[in-house]
Design an enzyme around this catalytic site. Sequence first.
Site, PDB file in Angstrom:
ATOM      1  NE  ARG A  46      -2.384   0.574   3.598  1.00 53.03           N
ATOM      2  CZ  ARG A  46      -1.562   1.235   4.550  1.00 53.03           C
ATOM      3  NH1 ARG A  46      -1.359   2.607   4.375  1.00 53.03           N
ATOM      4  NH2 ARG A  46      -1.549   0.731   5.865  1.00 53.03           N
ATOM      5  CE1 TYR A  98     -17.403  12.268 -14.956  1.00 55.99           C
ATOM      6  CE2 TYR A  98     -15.919  11.961 -13.083  1.00 55.99           C
ATOM      7  CZ  TYR A  98     -16.915  11.423 -14.000  1.00 55.99           C
ATOM      8  OH  TYR A  98     -17.132  10.267 -13.673  1.00 55.99           O
ATOM      9  CG  ASP A 170      -9.481  17.119 -14.892  1.00 60.76           C
ATOM     10  OD1 ASP A 170      -8.698  16.340 -15.547  1.00 60.76           O
ATOM     11  OD2 ASP A 170     -10.531  16.358 -14.369  1.00 60.76           O
ATOM     12  CE  LYS A 195     -12.664   9.234 -18.361  1.00 63.88           C
ATOM     13  NZ  LYS A 195     -12.340   9.139 -16.837  1.00 63.88           N
TER      14      LYS A 195
END
Length: 380
Positions: A46, A98, A170, A195
Amino acid sequence: MKFGTKVIHAGIEPDPTTGAIMTPVYQTSTFAQPSPGKHKGYEYARTQNPTRDVLQNNLAALENAAHGLVFASGMSAIDAVLKLLKPGDEVLTSTHLYGGTYRLFTQTYQDFGIKFKFVDMQELNRISEHFNEHTKLVWIETPSNPMMNIIDIKGLAGVCKKFNALFCVDNTFATPYLQNPVTLGADIVMHSVTKYISGHSDVIMGALMTNHHDLYEKLAFNQNSTGAVPGPQDCFLALRGVKTLHIRMQRHCENGRRIAHFLKSHPKVSKVYWPGFEEHQNHMVAKRQMSDFGGMIAFVLKDDKIEPAIQVMEKLKLFTLAESLGGVESLVGHPASMTHASIPREERIKSGLKDSLIRLSVGIEDAEDLVTDLEQALGK
């Protein structure tokens, strides 16, 4: 090192143990220690994983940043940034976001005493009036989802510095290939790696990049303590996708240009949103801060009702009706009922996002075939 070389080599070395050219998938949850508290840089997956480290270093290099962090999703990357704030802090953000970002802002963090002010940031000379002593973060998308709004990154970075506010961009739609917000003055750059960066519709992942070491340490602490980290297999797939990012983006841009001009000239289309058009608001800003205009397009029909728009989407054959964007395959979406459904209708309409708006993610297929598909769906 040029971009096309960076995607192949930046932060990537042959595996020191075996000499493997491709970064191995370190599919392990923990690492052996020769003595308690003494380790070779890795303790628990982690916190660190060698596959993840290579991807983080590679993405940082693509954004001309010193540090990179990857997360289990784009939303968890945004979440890590918002965890830098305290109750009473204010976030200045764009009216064009978004839907998932809007939902996280208004339905999660607003309940923790963080305020969000939504303003139109396309006119730089009017932004200063919205800052106050509580403004700690400015968050933008450019180009925005789904209407391709363009915001002056360099200009806004100067305003943020004046008011001592963090500035996060972004950069998902543009990718590091077309635009580098860190170079233009942003403190943090965020990507939905899902994306274009991954590019093959087979990974869910987010990323943050920054040049500020103290900011990196805080974000890395949030990454580790919250635990929203991607697995090594996803990191491997993202690394594989990155290697062709420049080639794919060239084709996305070429095809996007062809489709945008086709739609603009079609008798049934009333409006096309694509920053490459000279009449697009802030086109000159886009031309200055981007190297090309990308493969994302939105448009509305002259018959400006939801039913004809749905009929067009249902008739498409090569453009698949689906969520997401940025893969090699072309996708079509209906923002009002899909990606932006979490934004109240009155807010969507106020920002110009009509119920009839259609969004295209133009893939890398043959452009002639894509035009033919749109022709048969739109009709004469």
